[in-house]
Write a protein that holds these residues in place. Structure first.
Motif, mmCIF file in Angstrom:
data_model
loop_
_atom_site.group_PDB
_atom_site.id
_atom_site.type_symbol
_atom_site.label_atom_id
_atom_site.label_comp_id
_atom_site.label_asym_id
_atom_site.label_seq_id
_atom_site.Cartn_x
_atom_site.Cartn_y
_atom_site.Cartn_z
ATOM 1 N N ASP A 160 0.856 -1.186 0.000
ATOM 2 C CA ASP A 160 0.000 0.000 0.000
ATOM 3 C C ASP A 160 0.899 1.247 0.000
ATOM 4 O O ASP A 160 2.115 1.128 0.135
ATOM 5 C CB ASP A 160 -0.945 -0.030 1.194
ATOM 6 N N PRO A 161 0.313 2.436 -0.178
ATOM 7 C CA PRO A 161 1.157 3.649 -0.263
ATOM 8 C C PRO A 161 2.096 3.809 0.930
ATOM 9 O O PRO A 161 3.264 4.150 0.748
ATOM 10 C CB PRO A 161 0.139 4.785 -0.340
ATOM 11 N N GLN A 162 1.603 3.503 2.142
ATOM 12 C CA GLN A 162 2.491 3.593 3.309
ATOM 13 C C GLN A 162 3.633 2.590 3.181
ATOM 14 O O GLN A 162 4.785 2.893 3.508
ATOM 15 C CB GLN A 162 1.734 3.292 4.611
ATOM 16 N N GLY A 163 3.282 1.407 2.700
ATOM 17 C CA GLY A 163 4.274 0.349 2.537
ATOM 18 C C GLY A 163 5.338 0.752 1.526
ATOM 19 O O GLY A 163 6.521 0.482 1.709
ATOM 20 N N ILE A 164 4.887 1.386 0.450
ATOM 21 C CA ILE A 164 5.830 1.802 -0.593
ATOM 22 C C ILE A 164 6.781 2.862 -0.051
ATOM 23 O O ILE A 164 7.989 2.806 -0.272
ATOM 24 C CB ILE A 164 5.064 2.280 -1.844
ATOM 25 N N ARG A 165 6.221 3.798 0.714
ATOM 26 C CA ARG A 165 7.091 4.824 1.294
ATOM 27 C C ARG A 165 8.077 4.199 2.276
ATOM 28 O O ARG A 165 9.267 4.518 2.261
ATOM 29 C CB ARG A 165 6.262 5.892 2.020
ATOM 30 N N TRP A 166 7.582 3.266 3.095
ATOM 31 C CA TRP A 166 8.452 2.567 4.052
ATOM 32 C C TRP A 166 9.603 1.861 3.334
ATOM 33 O O TRP A 166 10.762 1.968 3.704
ATOM 34 C CB TRP A 166 7.625 1.556 4.843
ATOM 35 N N MET A 167 9.246 1.164 2.254
ATOM 36 C CA MET A 167 10.275 0.409 1.536
ATOM 37 C C MET A 167 11.304 1.344 0.909
ATOM 38 O O MET A 167 12.507 1.082 0.944
ATOM 39 C CB MET A 167 9.637 -0.450 0.454
ATOM 40 N N ARG A 168 10.805 2.455 0.356
ATOM 41 C CA ARG A 168 11.694 3.422 -0.264
ATOM 42 C C ARG A 168 12.723 3.915 0.755
ATOM 43 O O ARG A 168 13.923 3.958 0.488
ATOM 44 C CB ARG A 168 10.841 4.602 -0.753
ATOM 45 N N GLU A 169 12.237 4.259 1.950
ATOM 46 C CA GLU A 169 13.151 4.778 2.973
ATOM 47 C C GLU A 169 14.119 3.704 3.453
ATOM 48 O O GLU A 169 15.307 3.959 3.659
ATOM 49 C CB GLU A 169 12.351 5.365 4.144
ATOM 50 N N LEU A 170 13.597 2.496 3.590
ATOM 51 C CA LEU A 170 14.455 1.386 4.034
ATOM 52 C C LEU A 170 15.582 1.134 3.030
ATOM 53 O O LEU A 170 16.763 1.055 3.397
ATOM 54 C CB LEU A 170 13.610 0.115 4.185
#
Lengths: 237, 257
Positions: A160-170
């Protein structure tokens, strides 16, 4: 450091990869872009030693995968988030990986926290996971041994969008700390926001590679991508 | 294949130093995989409960007091279910495509099915010992009527037979990577062989040499002639050694998908 050196692969007379060469230096994040069926997954499987190239070689930290002394500590891989036994719990999947790598059990808890799976979720069988949760679990599995290189095949699918942002930062954080990250995707905008370098392939050939600035110069990455892959377009002209 | 004890994260990498996942660790993981899903747990429970039920049932219904006969009753359940355990141990890696992660953590692929073989055989021996214990208990309750006559070689042969049927499941599972097909072959072959054995002398000879159920009979009764031994070896070659070898070659040669 991840290197493809003139890798070709022929499957039953069909050329899946044709003379593919590129490098992912340490501390950088390379986006591996291409339409479906372009050969991305084949290339990553060759890199992980699961498929043999017809010619050429792919190396991680200077060695072919099969020659790595301790592959789980040197390169983390997520090749298919769907390739999980549905009857195992998320925690069990990570525990099996930790046991194989000889890691202490506390590492499982650390990784669960790192990928944002709660204790309750970790206790559920993978068969009940959404694709996004499977991706998180798969990324966690790849990170168990704190590897110096990371290879992820379509990890943003199903997030989901939150997940995508999380992955990007990770992933950005991992690359900034010196990890060589290779990320395949067909989600151009995702890659555009996180990658330093881009490798575009279509029909098994490298169509373009370079920094984000070079490839997107004067126009969007999307336009570059569509122009380069025009011959693989399925829509009527 | 050497078993190594290194692989500690801090150990420096040296040329020629032991490397990779030690076999003991692989064995531990593969043993764990025998019991870490509900499906596998149910199979193990059915194995134990069914052999227990058969032994107790026969003892109660017929007053059977001969230990080795009761053990033979337990073998009916084990002979059917141990091959299934063998098949599922092998095919699990492919039916859910977990081979993808297993083989990236252990690129020396042949060691994974090797560890599965050791784990499944160890489980088969453990279940066999439990079944023998149950048979012993069911015999012991007969008190003075109990008949403990048993050839120690027969007992070993009984356990060896359980290992062989497990091996058949492992071999067919590894070769075919398809649980339903391998299980059907394991379960249907006794029927097919008893049919073949009725097709004149040629059929009879074929069955006598290739039917694993028939050739292991001599092993179970510890009444083995040289010809019996050669027949057993022939059938084990056909149903265990050759498919297992072909399966290992397939694991080493083909791309993992």
């Amino acid at each position: 450091m991840i290197e493809f050196h003139r890798v070709s692969k022929t499957y039953r007379g069909v050329r899946a990869l044709d003379d593919v060469s590129f490098t992912v230096p340490p501390g950088t994040l390379t986006g591996f872009l291409g339409p479906n069926g372009a050969g991305k997954s084949t290339a990553l499987r060759i890199l992980a030693g699961l498929a043999r190239p017809t010619s050429g070689s792919a190396t991680v930290l200077g060695r072919p995968y099969a020659k790595l002394a301790r592959p789980g500590y040197e390169v983390g891989t997520l090749l298919d988030a769907g390739a999980l036994h549905p009857g195992r719990t998320g925690r069990e999947v990570l525990t099996l990986g930790a046991l194989l790598l000889g890691l202490p059990r506390v590492r499982v808890g650390e990784v669960l926290e790192l990928v944002g799976l709660s204790g309750k979720e970790a206790g559920q069988t993978v068969g009940r996971y959404s694709l996004g949760m499977r991706q998180r679990l798969g990324i966690g599995h790849a990170l168990l041994g704190r590897p110096r290189a990371l290879v992820l095949d379509e990890p943003a699918n199903g997030l989901d969008p939150q997940g995508i942002r999380w992955m990007r930062e990770l992933l950005r954080g991992l690359a900034d700390s010196g990890c060589a990250v290779l990320l395949s995707s067909h989600l151009l905008h995702e890659v555009e926001q996180v990658a330093d370098h881009i490798v575009m392939i279509g029909r098994g050939r490298v169509l373009a590679q370079g920094s984000l600035d070079e490839l997107g110069r004067g126009r969007s990455l999307e336009q570059t991508f569509l122009d380069l892959t025009a011959d693989t377009d399925r829509s009527p002209a | 294949m050497t078993t190594t004890t290194s692989g500690i994260p801090s150990r420096p990498r040296a040329a020629g130093a032991s490397r990779g996942v030690p076999f003991g660790r692989l064995l531990r993981v593969e043993t764990r995989k025998l019991f870490d899903t509900r499906g596998n747990l149910v199979l193990s429970a059915v194995l134990v409960v069914l052999s227990l039920a058969l032994v107790v049932g026969r003892s109660v219904a017929t007053g059977e007091a001969r230990f080795f006969t009761l053990a033979g009753t337990a073998a009916i359940a084990l002979g059917v279910l141990l091959p299934v355990l063998g098949v599922l141990t092998m095919t699990g890696e492919w039916s859910h495509r977990t081979a993808l992660t297993t083989f990236t953590l252990e690129p020396r692929r042949a060691r994974v099915p090797a560890a599965k073989c050791v784990a499944a055989v160890a489980a088969a021996v453990a279940v066999s010992l439990v079944a023998l214990l149950v048979a012993a208990l069911a015999t012991a309750v007969r008190g003075g009527a109990a008949d403990w006559t048993v050839d120690p070689l027969g007992l070993l042969g009984w356990i060896a037979t359980m290992i062989l049927v497990t091996g058949e499941g492992l071999a067919l599972g590894l070769l075919l990577r398809n649980a339903p097909a391998a299980i059907v072959i394991c379960l249907v072959s006794p029927m097919v062989w008893s049919f073949v054995a009725q097709l004149g002398t040629t059929g009879e000879t074929l069955a006598a040499w290739l039917d694993l159920n028939a050739t292991t009979n001599a092993l179970m009764t510890a009444d083995m002639t040289a010809v019996d031994a050669v027949r057993l070896a022939t059938s084990a070659l056909a149903w265990i050694v050759l498919p297992l070898a072909a399966g290992f070659v397939r694991v080493l040669r083909t791309d993992v998908r």
